[in-house]
Design a protein around this motif. Structure first.
Motif, PDB file in Angstrom:
ATOM      1  N   TYR A 141       0.855  -1.187   0.000  1.00 36.83           N
ATOM      2  CA  TYR A 141       0.000   0.000   0.000  1.00 36.83           C
ATOM      3  C   TYR A 141       0.890   1.235   0.000  1.00 36.83           C
ATOM      4  O   TYR A 141       2.023   1.197   0.482  1.00 36.83           O
ATOM      5  N   TYR A 176      -5.242 -11.554   2.845  1.00 38.08           N
ATOM      6  CA  TYR A 176      -6.139 -10.462   3.204  1.00 38.08           C
ATOM      7  C   TYR A 176      -5.837  -9.168   2.448  1.00 38.08           C
ATOM      8  O   TYR A 176      -6.722  -8.539   1.887  1.00 38.08           O
ATOM      9  N   ALA A 177      -4.577  -8.773   2.386  1.00 43.48           N
ATOM     10  CA  ALA A 177      -4.217  -7.537   1.675  1.00 43.48           C
ATOM     11  C   ALA A 177      -3.924  -7.804   0.217  1.00 43.48           C
ATOM     12  O   ALA A 177      -4.358  -7.043  -0.658  1.00 43.48           O
ATOM     13  N   ALA A 180      -7.494 -10.274  -1.167  1.00 42.36           N
ATOM     14  CA  ALA A 180      -8.838  -9.776  -0.828  1.00 42.36           C
ATOM     15  C   ALA A 180      -8.892  -8.236  -0.804  1.00 42.36           C
ATOM     16  O   ALA A 180      -9.978  -7.673  -0.753  1.00 42.36           O
ATOM     17  N   GLY A 181      -7.743  -7.574  -0.804  1.00 43.86           N
ATOM     18  CA  GLY A 181      -7.733  -6.112  -0.805  1.00 43.86           C
ATOM     19  C   GLY A 181      -8.204  -5.476   0.499  1.00 43.86           C
ATOM     20  O   GLY A 181      -8.656  -4.336   0.537  1.00 43.86           O
ATOM     21  N   ILE A 182      -8.083  -6.205   1.594  1.00 43.29           N
ATOM     22  CA  ILE A 182      -8.508  -5.684   2.894  1.00 43.29           C
ATOM     23  C   ILE A 182      -7.341  -4.972   3.552  1.00 43.29           C
ATOM     24  O   ILE A 182      -6.284  -5.534   3.678  1.00 43.29           O
TER      25      ILE A 182
END
Length: 182
Positions: A141, A176-177, A180-182
């Motif tokens: 990110y 998750y990141a 799933a893009g969380i």
């Protein structure tokens, strides 16, 4: 804000068994694998300015039959740990190894080798068995993303001296990141 992912890559060589008193009648899968490993070590994985190198390292090797009492091994399996960077795909990670194997098999007609990802199977509490390839993508990110800055600010306000950084190893954040893009 990110981490390298991980791919568990399996390279297999297939030979022909023979009694060790007459090794010329067989094809030693371990000798073939030794040559493959030397060539794989010469591959240069990509690098990323934040996440670092997409490391490729041998972590395990097994041959069969085991124990090989007086038998030329007809099978050898080597497992490599490959650290994955942002945007790498399953196919793209295996492509350089597959190209190398294809070239080696053209030059050595006795070499029979393949590359794939390890597959993990697990029994669930429901009694179902699930399985999946051992491929966990890297992710990253932007340091300036709103949620990153909000978390950073909250830590500072709580008196926790922190810095924005990334992991060099793989965690379940790959799912998750990274997926799933969380």
């Amino acid at each position: 804000i990110g981490q390298r992912g991980r791919g568990e890559i399996v390279v297999e060589t297939f030979g022909k068994p023979a009694h060790s008193a007459n090794p010329e009648k067989g094809v030693n899968a371990v000798y073939k694998m030794a040559n493959v490993i030397q060539k794989i070590q010469q591959l240069v994985p990509p690098t990323h300015p934040v996440l670092g190198d997409g490391i490729l390292v041998l972590t395990d090797i097994k041959s069969s039959p085991y124990p090989g009492a007086s038998v030329v091994p007809d099978y050898c399996k080597a497992t490599f740990d490959r650290r994955l960077l942002v945007g790498e795909t399953r196919e793209g990670v295996l492509a350089p190894i597959q190209a190398l194997l294809d070239e080696m098999m053209k030059e050595d007609k006795e070499l029979n080798a393949k590359v794939s990802y390890a597959v993990e199977k697990a029994d669930c509490y429901t009694g179902n068995t699930i399985e999946s390839e051992r491929f966990f993508p890297g992710w990253l990110y932007d340091e300036e993303d709103e949620f990153v800055q909000a978390a950073y600010k909250g830590l500072k306000e709580a008196g926790i001296d922190s810095e924005i950084t990334q992991y060099s190893f793989c965690t379940n954040g790959s799912h998750y990141a990274g997926e799933a893009g969380i």
